[in-house]
Design a protein around this motif. Structure first.
Motif, PDB file in Angstrom:
ATOM      1  N   PRO A   1       0.842  -1.195   0.000  1.00 46.41           N
ATOM      2  CA  PRO A   1       0.000   0.000   0.000  1.00 46.41           C
ATOM      3  C   PRO A   1       0.882   1.251   0.000  1.00 46.41           C
ATOM      4  O   PRO A   1       1.988   1.245   0.542  1.00 46.41           O
ATOM      5  N   LEU A   2       0.384   2.329  -0.591  1.00 48.47           N
ATOM      6  CA  LEU A   2       1.148   3.579  -0.667  1.00 48.47           C
ATOM      7  C   LEU A   2       1.616   4.034   0.714  1.00 48.47           C
ATOM      8  O   LEU A   2       2.751   4.509   0.866  1.00 48.47           O
ATOM      9  N   LYS A   3       0.759   3.896   1.719  1.00 49.37           N
ATOM     10  CA  LYS A   3       1.109   4.376   3.049  1.00 49.37           C
ATOM     11  C   LYS A   3       2.302   3.638   3.649  1.00 49.37           C
ATOM     12  O   LYS A   3       2.882   4.102   4.633  1.00 49.37           O
ATOM     13  N   GLU A   4       2.663   2.486   3.066  1.00 49.66           N
ATOM     14  CA  GLU A   4       3.803   1.709   3.563  1.00 49.66           C
ATOM     15  C   GLU A   4       5.041   1.942   2.685  1.00 49.66           C
ATOM     16  O   GLU A   4       5.854   1.043   2.484  1.00 49.66           O
ATOM     17  N   ALA A   5       5.199   3.153   2.191  1.00 51.28           N
ATOM     18  CA  ALA A   5       6.316   3.462   1.300  1.00 51.28           C
ATOM     19  C   ALA A   5       7.672   3.233   1.972  1.00 51.28           C
ATOM     20  O   ALA A   5       8.623   2.780   1.334  1.00 51.28           O
ATOM     21  N   ARG A   6       7.761   3.561   3.258  1.00 45.19           N
ATOM     22  CA  ARG A   6       9.024   3.330   3.966  1.00 45.19           C
ATOM     23  C   ARG A   6       9.390   1.843   3.949  1.00 45.19           C
ATOM     24  O   ARG A   6      10.517   1.466   3.617  1.00 45.19           O
ATOM     25  N   GLU A   7       8.414   1.019   4.334  1.00 40.73           N
ATOM     26  CA  GLU A   7       8.653  -0.425   4.356  1.00 40.73           C
ATOM     27  C   GLU A   7       8.964  -0.944   2.952  1.00 40.73           C
ATOM     28  O   GLU A   7       9.830  -1.819   2.778  1.00 40.73           O
ATOM     29  N   ALA A   8       8.291  -0.400   1.953  1.00 44.99           N
ATOM     30  CA  ALA A   8       8.503  -0.844   0.570  1.00 44.99           C
ATOM     31  C   ALA A   8       9.909  -0.513   0.093  1.00 44.99           C
ATOM     32  O   ALA A   8      10.564  -1.335  -0.566  1.00 44.99           O
ATOM     33  N   GLN A   9      10.389   0.687   0.410  1.00 48.60           N
ATOM     34  CA  GLN A   9      11.744   1.044  -0.008  1.00 48.60           C
ATOM     35  C   GLN A   9      12.788   0.219   0.735  1.00 48.60           C
ATOM     36  O   GLN A   9      13.806  -0.167   0.145  1.00 48.60           O
ATOM     37  N   GLU A  10      12.556  -0.066   2.003  1.00 52.39           N
ATOM     38  CA  GLU A  10      13.489  -0.919   2.739  1.00 52.39           C
ATOM     39  C   GLU A  10      13.507  -2.320   2.148  1.00 52.39           C
ATOM     40  O   GLU A  10      14.575  -2.929   1.984  1.00 52.39           O
ATOM     41  N   TYR A  11      12.342  -2.842   1.801  1.00 52.42           N
ATOM     42  CA  TYR A  11      12.256  -4.167   1.188  1.00 52.42           C
ATOM     43  C   TYR A  11      12.940  -4.167  -0.178  1.00 52.42           C
ATOM     44  O   TYR A  11      13.641  -5.116  -0.533  1.00 52.42           O
ATOM     45  N   PHE A  12      12.754  -3.089  -0.926  1.00 53.43           N
ATOM     46  CA  PHE A  12      13.338  -2.976  -2.263  1.00 53.43           C
ATOM     47  C   PHE A  12      14.853  -3.159  -2.232  1.00 53.43           C
ATOM     48  O   PHE A  12      15.446  -3.723  -3.150  1.00 53.43           O
ATOM     49  N   LYS A  13      15.495  -2.679  -1.173  1.00 53.37           N
ATOM     50  CA  LYS A  13      16.949  -2.715  -1.090  1.00 53.37           C
ATOM     51  C   LYS A  13      17.499  -4.078  -0.667  1.00 53.37           C
ATOM     52  O   LYS A  13      18.707  -4.297  -0.713  1.00 53.37           O
ATOM     53  N   LYS A  14      16.621  -4.992  -0.268  1.00 56.49           N
ATOM     54  CA  LYS A  14      17.087  -6.318   0.117  1.00 56.49           C
ATOM     55  C   LYS A  14      17.465  -7.124  -1.118  1.00 56.49           C
ATOM     56  O   LYS A  14      16.845  -6.985  -2.185  1.00 56.49           O
ATOM     57  N   SER A  15      18.464  -7.968  -0.994  1.00 55.55           N
ATOM     58  CA  SER A  15      18.898  -8.804  -2.114  1.00 55.55           C
ATOM     59  C   SER A  15      18.007 -10.034  -2.235  1.00 55.55           C
ATOM     60  O   SER A  15      17.272 -10.375  -1.310  1.00 55.55           O
ATOM     61  N   GLY A  16      18.079 -10.688  -3.397  1.00 55.85           N
ATOM     62  CA  GLY A  16      17.368 -11.944  -3.595  1.00 55.85           C
ATOM     63  C   GLY A  16      15.991 -11.820  -4.203  1.00 55.85           C
ATOM     64  O   GLY A  16      15.327 -12.825  -4.443  1.00 55.85           O
ATOM     65  N   LYS A  17      15.528 -10.587  -4.460  1.00 54.07           N
ATOM     66  CA  LYS A  17      14.222 -10.404  -5.092  1.00 54.07           C
ATOM     67  C   LYS A  17      14.319 -10.741  -6.577  1.00 54.07           C
ATOM     68  O   LYS A  17      15.395 -10.788  -7.158  1.00 54.07           O
TER      69      LYS A  17
END
Length: 346
Positions: free
Chosen positions: A320-336
């Motif tokens: 969800p848009l409101k979870e942008a912080r969590e989304a960007q942190e997840y984005f930086k994780k390897s293995g996706k």
């Protein structure tokens, strides 16, 4: 409307969910209700200040003017048009070309006034966004989320492939092959231009998925003998490298390139500085290309290939848009594998 703003250079704490007025389209603009906005390295590096030195960082020399709403991979529905825009555009589902420029056709991306949505303009981490009508294209697929994962990473990947002038049967090594740009480099090089692709990833559990995207061989950058493995699976040196990693694989890339080979880079997630022995460059006749984004014609060709099914969306997860912080942190994780997408309506 709800939007997410970057309040300054720094960590994810600089991302704030706020209420802002719905923007009003100017004469040649349209108002778009955002349905999906995929995350790119670009807005993270913009927030982190990675595009400059000191207190100024951005696509333009003056740096980003905060607060700024990031987000450049945007799909949505046009709900209002400016006075000079045909009313028939209302209701159209569109994908946004991600920057403005006064550059001549074919060199828009290298114009000095190139300005990026989500950096110089407020972008798609919001419920609504305004954008020039002429830079809104029909979605290549019927699904908003699937159509939102191509704009920046896809255009960058397409331009990289066209820059090195790939011919069918050539061997291309793609670094960061499971990422947003890398996974599209694999598809475009293999499925559109007919190259043999060696995909470099971290986790070999992704091997079958990478082969489904078109990779002929999948190798891990964690190998202590990666260069030898590349030369072995190809039966000798390779033709070109499409790189988004930078320093971590730079020496390996130069080692496995043939004489007259090409090295094209559009990112530096594995290190922004590297040592170069110029003798390697001139004795092997290697050509270097710096690459980011591309032209409107390339964007059109890419959208056509997507519509034809030659390039497929690769999506790891939505937030969800409101979870942008969590989304960007997840984005930086390897293995996706593939893109991370924000959804304003969730």
């Amino acid at each position: 409307m709800i939007s997410v703003q970057v309040t300054g250079y720094g960590g994810v704490d600089k991302l704030e969910v706020v209420n802002t007025p719905v923007p009003e389209p100017q004469e040649h603009e349209v108002l778009i209700k955002v349905k999906a906005c995929a995350i790119n390295n670009t807005e993270i590096w913009m927030r982190e200040g990675a595009y400059g030195k000191g207190t100024k960082s951005g696509w333009r020399p003056e740096g980003v003017q905060f607060p700024r709403t990031p987000g450049s991979d945007i799909t949505g529905t046009i709900v209002k048009v400016g006075k000079a825009v045909d009313e028939s555009m209302k209701g159209k589902d569109v994908v946004l070309f991600p920057f403005t420029s006064s550059g001549e056709p074919g060199s828009e991306h290298i114009s000095e006034d190139m300005s990026f949505i989500g950096s110089e303009y407020d972008g798609g981490y919001a419920e609504y966004v305004v954008w020039p009508a002429e830079l809104c294209y029909d979605m290549p697929l019927s699904n908003y989320i699937e159509s939102a994962v191509f704009s920046v990473s896809g255009l960058t990947a397409w331009h990289m492939v066209e820059q090195i002038n790939i011919h069918p049967g050539e061997t291309i090594m793609v670094t960061g092959a499971n990422g947003g740009v890398g996974s599209l480099n694999v598809q475009i090089a293999a499925r559109v231009f007919g190259a043999k692709v060696i995909a470099i990833v971290g986790d070999l559990e992704l091997e079958e998925k990478m082969k489904d995207l078109g990779a002929a061989h999948v190798l891990s950058y964690k190998s202590s003998v990666l260069a030898q493995e590349i030369l072995h699976v190809n039966g000798g040196p390779i033709d070109s490298v499409l790189d988004v990693v930078g320093d971590a694989l730079f020496s390996t890339s130069l080692e496995v390139l043939k004489k007259g080979g090409k090295f094209c880079i559009s990112g530096s997630a594995g290190g922004q500085k590297a040592e170069l022995d110029f003798r390697t460059l001139y004795l092997k006749h290697i050509t270097f290309y710096g690459s980011v984004l591309g032209t409107r014609e390339e964007f059109h060709r890419m959208l056509s290939s997507i519509s034809e099914g030659k390039i497929k969306p690769v999506i790891d997860r939505t937030f969800p848009l409101k979870e942008a912080r969590e989304a960007q942190e997840y984005f930086k994780k390897s293995g996706k594998l593939g893109k991370v997408v924000l959804l304003p309506e969730q």
